[in-house]
Design a protein around this motif. Structure first.
Motif, short mmCIF file in Angstrom:
data_model
loop_
_atom_site.label_atom_id
_atom_site.label_comp_id
_atom_site.label_asym_id
_atom_site.label_seq_id
_atom_site.Cartn_x
_atom_site.Cartn_y
_atom_site.Cartn_z
N GLN A 1 1.48 2.44 -5.89
CA GLN A 1 2.17 2.68 -7.16
C GLN A 1 3.47 1.89 -7.27
O GLN A 1 3.79 1.35 -8.33
CB GLN A 1 2.42 4.17 -7.36
N THR A 2 4.24 1.83 -6.19
CA THR A 2 5.51 1.10 -6.22
C THR A 2 5.26 -0.38 -6.43
O THR A 2 5.94 -1.04 -7.23
CB THR A 2 6.29 1.33 -4.91
N SER B 1 0.80 -1.22 0.00
CA SER B 1 0.00 0.00 0.00
C SER B 1 0.84 1.28 0.00
O SER B 1 0.29 2.37 -0.15
CB SER B 1 -0.94 0.01 1.20
N PHE B 2 2.16 1.17 0.15
CA PHE B 2 3.03 2.35 0.15
C PHE B 2 2.85 3.13 -1.15
O PHE B 2 2.72 2.55 -2.23
CB PHE B 2 4.49 1.91 0.31
N ASN B 3 2.85 4.45 -1.03
CA ASN B 3 2.74 5.33 -2.20
C ASN B 3 1.48 5.01 -3.01
O ASN B 3 1.52 4.96 -4.24
CB ASN B 3 4.01 5.20 -3.06
N GLU B 4 0.39 4.74 -2.28
CA GLU B 4 -0.90 4.41 -2.86
C GLU B 4 -0.82 3.20 -3.81
O GLU B 4 -1.55 3.09 -4.78
CB GLU B 4 -1.50 5.61 -3.58
#
Length: 107
Positions: free
Chosen positions: A32-33, A27-30
């Motif tokens: 995107q990663t 879920s980090f960086n919505e």
């Protein structure tokens, strides 16, 4: 770290590889990663499987959820996740202390 990992995978083209990270990697960086990681591996031609596994179910003596991305080259069979060896319940610790009592801790 993710870009370095992808560059190694692209350069060496291993038959199999496994990425393990903290659960919040997904879920980090919505997300995107995480999506970049998956789409890059798929674009390189790898089969990809991802999931969140509870380490305690596999013999670790603590509750620790980890994110895993498992990949295999197209000519290989992508393995299934291993079967859990233990039932690992993660009860939440809930303690209520009365407000009108003073507490002394030995540290």
């Amino acid at each position: 770290m993710i870009l370095v990992f992808l560059s190694f995978a692209n350069y060496f083209r291993p038959k199999f590889f496994l990425l393990e990270n903290v659960r919040n990697f997904v879920s980090f960086n919505e997300g995107q990663t995480f999506r970049l990681m998956l789409s890059s591996l798929l674009e390189m031609g790898y089969q990809v499987r991802f999931g969140i596994l509870e380490a305690g179910a596999f013999g670790v003596s603590q509750s620790r959820k980890r994110a895993f991305i498992w990949a295999a080259s197209p000519e290989e069979r992508l393995p299934e996740w291993p079967e859990p060896m233990h039932v690992f319940a993660c009860p939440e610790l809930k303690i209520t202390l009365p407000r009108d009592v003073q507490y002394a801790f030995p540290f």
